[in-house]
Design a protein around this motif. Structure first.
Motif, PDB file in Angstrom:
ATOM      1  N   LYS A   1       5.316   2.975 -11.586  1.00 28.52           N
ATOM      2  CA  LYS A   1       4.011   3.353 -11.035  1.00 28.52           C
ATOM      3  C   LYS A   1       4.181   4.311  -9.851  1.00 28.52           C
ATOM      4  CE  LYS A   1       0.411   1.350  -8.143  1.00 28.52           C
ATOM      5  NZ  LYS A   1      -0.155   0.127  -7.572  1.00 28.52           N
ATOM      6  N   TYR A   2       5.072   3.965  -8.926  1.00 25.00           N
ATOM      7  CA  TYR A   2       5.257   4.775  -7.718  1.00 25.00           C
ATOM      8  C   TYR A   2       5.992   6.081  -8.021  1.00 25.00           C
ATOM      9  CZ  TYR A   2       3.742   0.468  -5.561  1.00 25.00           C
ATOM     10  OH  TYR A   2       3.012  -0.644  -5.221  1.00 25.00           O
ATOM     11  N   GLU A   3       6.976   6.024  -8.892  1.00 25.79           N
ATOM     12  CA  GLU A   3       7.701   7.243  -9.241  1.00 25.79           C
ATOM     13  C   GLU A   3       6.800   8.216  -9.993  1.00 25.79           C
ATOM     14  OE1 GLU A   3      11.248   5.801 -11.167  1.00 25.79           O
ATOM     15  OE2 GLU A   3      12.179   5.314  -9.239  1.00 25.79           O
ATOM     16  N   THR A   4       5.937   7.701 -10.854  1.00 20.48           N
ATOM     17  CA  THR A   4       4.979   8.545 -11.565  1.00 20.48           C
ATOM     18  C   THR A   4       3.997   9.173 -10.581  1.00 20.48           C
ATOM     19  OG1 THR A   4       5.164   7.221 -13.573  1.00 20.48           O
ATOM     20  CG2 THR A   4       3.176   8.573 -13.346  1.00 20.48           C
ATOM     21  N   LEU A   5       3.541   8.380  -9.605  1.00 14.62           N
ATOM     22  CA  LEU A   5       2.611   8.905  -8.595  1.00 14.62           C
ATOM     23  C   LEU A   5       3.267  10.018  -7.782  1.00 14.62           C
ATOM     24  CD1 LEU A   5      -0.142   8.812  -7.199  1.00 14.62           C
ATOM     25  CD2 LEU A   5       0.747   6.953  -5.758  1.00 14.62           C
ATOM     26  N   MET A   6       4.523   9.844  -7.406  1.00 14.72           N
ATOM     27  CA  MET A   6       5.241  10.893  -6.667  1.00 14.72           C
ATOM     28  C   MET A   6       5.316  12.173  -7.488  1.00 14.72           C
ATOM     29  SD  MET A   6       8.392   8.991  -4.736  1.00 14.72           S
ATOM     30  CE  MET A   6       8.406   7.257  -5.149  1.00 14.72           C
TER      31      MET A   6
ATOM     32  N   THR B   1       3.283  13.050 -10.009  1.00 12.66           N
ATOM     33  CA  THR B   1       1.918  13.564 -10.176  1.00 12.66           C
ATOM     34  C   THR B   1       1.450  14.305  -8.924  1.00 12.66           C
ATOM     35  OG1 THR B   1       1.389  11.751 -11.680  1.00 12.66           O
ATOM     36  CG2 THR B   1      -0.464  12.897 -10.684  1.00 12.66           C
ATOM     37  N   LEU B   2       1.772  13.756  -7.755  1.00 15.67           N
ATOM     38  CA  LEU B   2       1.363  14.378  -6.491  1.00 15.67           C
ATOM     39  C   LEU B   2       2.257  15.564  -6.118  1.00 15.67           C
ATOM     40  CD1 LEU B   2       0.683  11.137  -4.402  1.00 15.67           C
ATOM     41  CD2 LEU B   2      -1.044  12.742  -5.269  1.00 15.67           C
ATOM     42  N   GLY B   3       3.383  15.700  -6.788  1.00 19.19           N
ATOM     43  CA  GLY B   3       4.312  16.792  -6.492  1.00 19.19           C
ATOM     44  C   GLY B   3       5.024  16.625  -5.166  1.00 19.19           C
ATOM     45  N   ILE B   4       5.355  15.388  -4.815  1.00 19.66           N
ATOM     46  CA  ILE B   4       5.975  15.138  -3.506  1.00 19.66           C
ATOM     47  C   ILE B   4       7.389  14.555  -3.616  1.00 19.66           C
ATOM     48  CG2 ILE B   4       3.770  14.836  -2.299  1.00 19.66           C
ATOM     49  CD1 ILE B   4       4.399  11.748  -2.448  1.00 19.66           C
ATOM     50  N   THR B   5       7.956  14.581  -4.780  1.00 22.28           N
ATOM     51  CA  THR B   5       9.286  13.998  -4.972  1.00 22.28           C
ATOM     52  C   THR B   5      10.293  14.576  -3.974  1.00 22.28           C
ATOM     53  OG1 THR B   5       8.776  13.688  -7.304  1.00 22.28           O
ATOM     54  CG2 THR B   5      11.077  13.523  -6.687  1.00 22.28           C
ATOM     55  N   ASP B   6      10.154  15.852  -3.660  1.00 20.32           N
ATOM     56  CA  ASP B   6      11.080  16.494  -2.716  1.00 20.32           C
ATOM     57  C   ASP B   6      10.835  16.078  -1.270  1.00 20.32           C
ATOM     58  OD1 ASP B   6       8.605  17.880  -2.861  1.00 20.32           O
ATOM     59  OD2 ASP B   6       9.514  19.659  -1.964  1.00 20.32           O
ATOM     60  N   LEU B   7       9.707  15.406  -1.001  1.00 21.19           N
ATOM     61  CA  LEU B   7       9.398  14.953   0.355  1.00 21.19           C
ATOM     62  C   LEU B   7       9.800  13.502   0.592  1.00 21.19           C
ATOM     63  CD1 LEU B   7       5.811  16.465   0.817  1.00 21.19           C
ATOM     64  CD2 LEU B   7       8.020  17.501   1.388  1.00 21.19           C
ATOM     65  N   VAL B   8      10.279  12.843  -0.446  1.00 22.71           N
ATOM     66  CA  VAL B   8      10.624  11.421  -0.362  1.00 22.71           C
ATOM     67  C   VAL B   8      12.130  11.239  -0.514  1.00 22.71           C
ATOM     68  CG1 VAL B   8      10.260   9.129  -1.350  1.00 22.71           C
ATOM     69  CG2 VAL B   8       8.363  10.776  -1.294  1.00 22.71           C
ATOM     70  N   ILE B   9      12.720  10.602   0.467  1.00 26.22           N
ATOM     71  CA  ILE B   9      14.138  10.264   0.441  1.00 26.22           C
ATOM     72  C   ILE B   9      14.205   8.784   0.108  1.00 26.22           C
ATOM     73  CG2 ILE B   9      16.265  10.143   1.785  1.00 26.22           C
ATOM     74  CD1 ILE B   9      14.722  12.358   3.596  1.00 26.22           C
ATOM     75  N   ALA B  10      14.551   8.485  -1.127  1.00 28.82           N
ATOM     76  CA  ALA B  10      14.485   7.115  -1.615  1.00 28.82           C
ATOM     77  C   ALA B  10      15.833   6.417  -1.522  1.00 28.82           C
ATOM     78  CB  ALA B  10      13.977   7.100  -3.048  1.00 28.82           C
ATOM     79  N   HIS B  11      15.832   5.305  -0.805  1.00 27.52           N
ATOM     80  CA  HIS B  11      16.973   4.397  -0.731  1.00 27.52           C
ATOM     81  C   HIS B  11      16.434   3.048  -1.208  1.00 27.52           C
ATOM     82  CE1 HIS B  11      19.812   6.892   1.708  1.00 27.52           C
ATOM     83  NE2 HIS B  11      18.688   7.520   1.958  1.00 27.52           N
ATOM     84  N   THR B  12      16.296   2.914  -2.522  1.00 24.59           N
ATOM     85  CA  THR B  12      15.577   1.764  -3.077  1.00 24.59           C
ATOM     86  C   THR B  12      16.494   0.708  -3.676  1.00 24.59           C
ATOM     87  OG1 THR B  12      15.183   3.029  -5.104  1.00 24.59           O
ATOM     88  CG2 THR B  12      13.437   3.039  -3.450  1.00 24.59           C
TER      89      THR B  12
ATOM     90  N   GLY C   1       0.759  -1.241   0.000  1.00 26.30           N
ATOM     91  CA  GLY C   1       0.000   0.000   0.000  1.00 26.30           C
ATOM     92  C   GLY C   1       0.791   1.294   0.000  1.00 26.30           C
ATOM     93  N   LEU C   2       1.973   1.284  -0.598  1.00 34.61           N
ATOM     94  CA  LEU C   2       2.795   2.503  -0.616  1.00 34.61           C
ATOM     95  C   LEU C   2       2.038   3.694  -1.191  1.00 34.61           C
ATOM     96  CD1 LEU C   2       5.423   4.086  -0.277  1.00 34.61           C
ATOM     97  CD2 LEU C   2       6.214   3.079  -2.445  1.00 34.61           C
ATOM     98  N   GLU C   3       1.181   3.461  -2.178  1.00 33.05           N
ATOM     99  CA  GLU C   3       0.470   4.591  -2.786  1.00 33.05           C
ATOM    100  C   GLU C   3      -0.396   5.337  -1.770  1.00 33.05           C
ATOM    101  OE1 GLU C   3      -1.979   0.898  -3.696  1.00 33.05           O
ATOM    102  OE2 GLU C   3       0.138   1.417  -3.731  1.00 33.05           O
ATOM    103  N   LEU C   4      -0.925   4.633  -0.776  1.00 32.72           N
ATOM    104  CA  LEU C   4      -1.713   5.274   0.281  1.00 32.72           C
ATOM    105  C   LEU C   4      -0.847   6.266   1.064  1.00 32.72           C
ATOM    106  CD1 LEU C   4      -4.601   4.985   1.655  1.00 32.72           C
ATOM    107  CD2 LEU C   4      -3.411   3.579   3.330  1.00 32.72           C
ATOM    108  N   LEU C   5       0.356   5.854   1.377  1.00 32.50           N
ATOM    109  CA  LEU C   5       1.287   6.717   2.097  1.00 32.50           C
ATOM    110  C   LEU C   5       1.718   7.895   1.234  1.00 32.50           C
ATOM    111  CD1 LEU C   5       3.087   7.494   4.445  1.00 32.50           C
ATOM    112  CD2 LEU C   5       4.657   5.652   3.785  1.00 32.50           C
ATOM    113  N   LEU C   6       1.952   7.659  -0.033  1.00 31.37           N
ATOM    114  CA  LEU C   6       2.334   8.758  -0.927  1.00 31.37           C
ATOM    115  C   LEU C   6       1.202   9.777  -1.038  1.00 31.37           C
ATOM    116  CD1 LEU C   6       4.158   6.748  -3.737  1.00 31.37           C
ATOM    117  CD2 LEU C   6       5.181   7.994  -1.816  1.00 31.37           C
ATOM    118  N   GLU C   7      -0.038   9.298  -1.111  1.00 27.22           N
ATOM    119  CA  GLU C   7      -1.184  10.219  -1.148  1.00 27.22           C
ATOM    120  C   GLU C   7      -1.283  11.018   0.152  1.00 27.22           C
ATOM    121  OE1 GLU C   7      -4.568   7.769  -2.089  1.00 27.22           O
ATOM    122  OE2 GLU C   7      -3.692   7.165  -4.011  1.00 27.22           O
ATOM    123  N   ALA C   8      -1.002  10.376   1.280  1.00 26.30           N
ATOM    124  CA  ALA C   8      -1.020  11.079   2.566  1.00 26.30           C
ATOM    125  C   ALA C   8       0.066  12.156   2.611  1.00 26.30           C
ATOM    126  CB  ALA C   8      -0.841  10.096   3.711  1.00 26.30           C
TER     127      ALA C   8
END
Length: 192
Positions: free
Chosen positions: A65-70, A72-83, A33-40
């Protein structure tokens, strides 16, 4: 591994010592459910609060899918990705850096991430699926929510705005005893 202080963990990961960090940890799979957290994270109050998400774990599915959602939501700067792969000796730094561990699962029976959060004494937000509500008592060791981005955002904001870290961490330490080896042995002795 052994616990490390937020200061040490954040320095190790190159994070702001005074930041506010959520942690999504483990393989990134559809059922988690990562998309739920990204929407939050896109909630305007979350944005204003300076809260960031540490996304720590390998993609085990549709990364795009998740990178596109980030985006689209304009939250890329709020996510610190260590993937990429996270070695066992690095796990403690991710939990040490986080204030709150978020498990917005769509389905689950239980989660090893909850046990890691208990080990590192971190409060959690979990969805009301499978055995998660039994593992994380609402209001004691964290928050149990429905699968709803708004409810997730409200829980995160409550944690920070009402300074729940100390009381929930204390609750985590108490609840953690249920999962200790001594409790396991006592339960087996009672059965026999």
């Amino acid at each position: 591994g052994a616990q490390v202080s937020p200061t040490v963990a954040r320095q190790h990961l190159g994070l702001d010592a005074d930041g506010r960090y959520l942690l999504f940890f483990g393989y990134i799979r559809e059922y988690k459910g990562l998309e739920l957290l990204l929407e939050a994270m896109a909630n305007p109050m979350i944005r204003k609060s300076g809260i960031k998400l540490i996304l720590a774990g390998e993609y085990y599915g549709n990364q795009e899918k998740y990178e596109t959602l980030m985006d689209t939501l304009g939250i890329t700067d709020l996510v610190i990705a260590h993937t990429s792969f996270i070695a066992n000796d690095e796990v403690r730094y991710y939990f040490g850096a986080a204030d709150l561990v978020v498990q917005p699962y769509k389905t689950a029976t239980q989660s090893g991430i909850s046990q890691l959060a208990y080990h590192f004494e971190k409060p959690m937000v979990v969805t009301r699926v499978g055995g998660l509500p039994e593992i994380v008592p609402h209001g004691k060791a964290g928050y149990v929510i429905e699968q709803d981005a708004e409810e997730l955002a409200v829980s995160v904001l409550d944690f920070y705005q009402n300074e729940k870290a100390v009381s929930l961490e204390e609750g985590v330490r108490k609840e953690k005893q249920r999962f200790s080896w001594s409790t396991f042995v006592e339960t087996l002795e009672q059965l026999f």
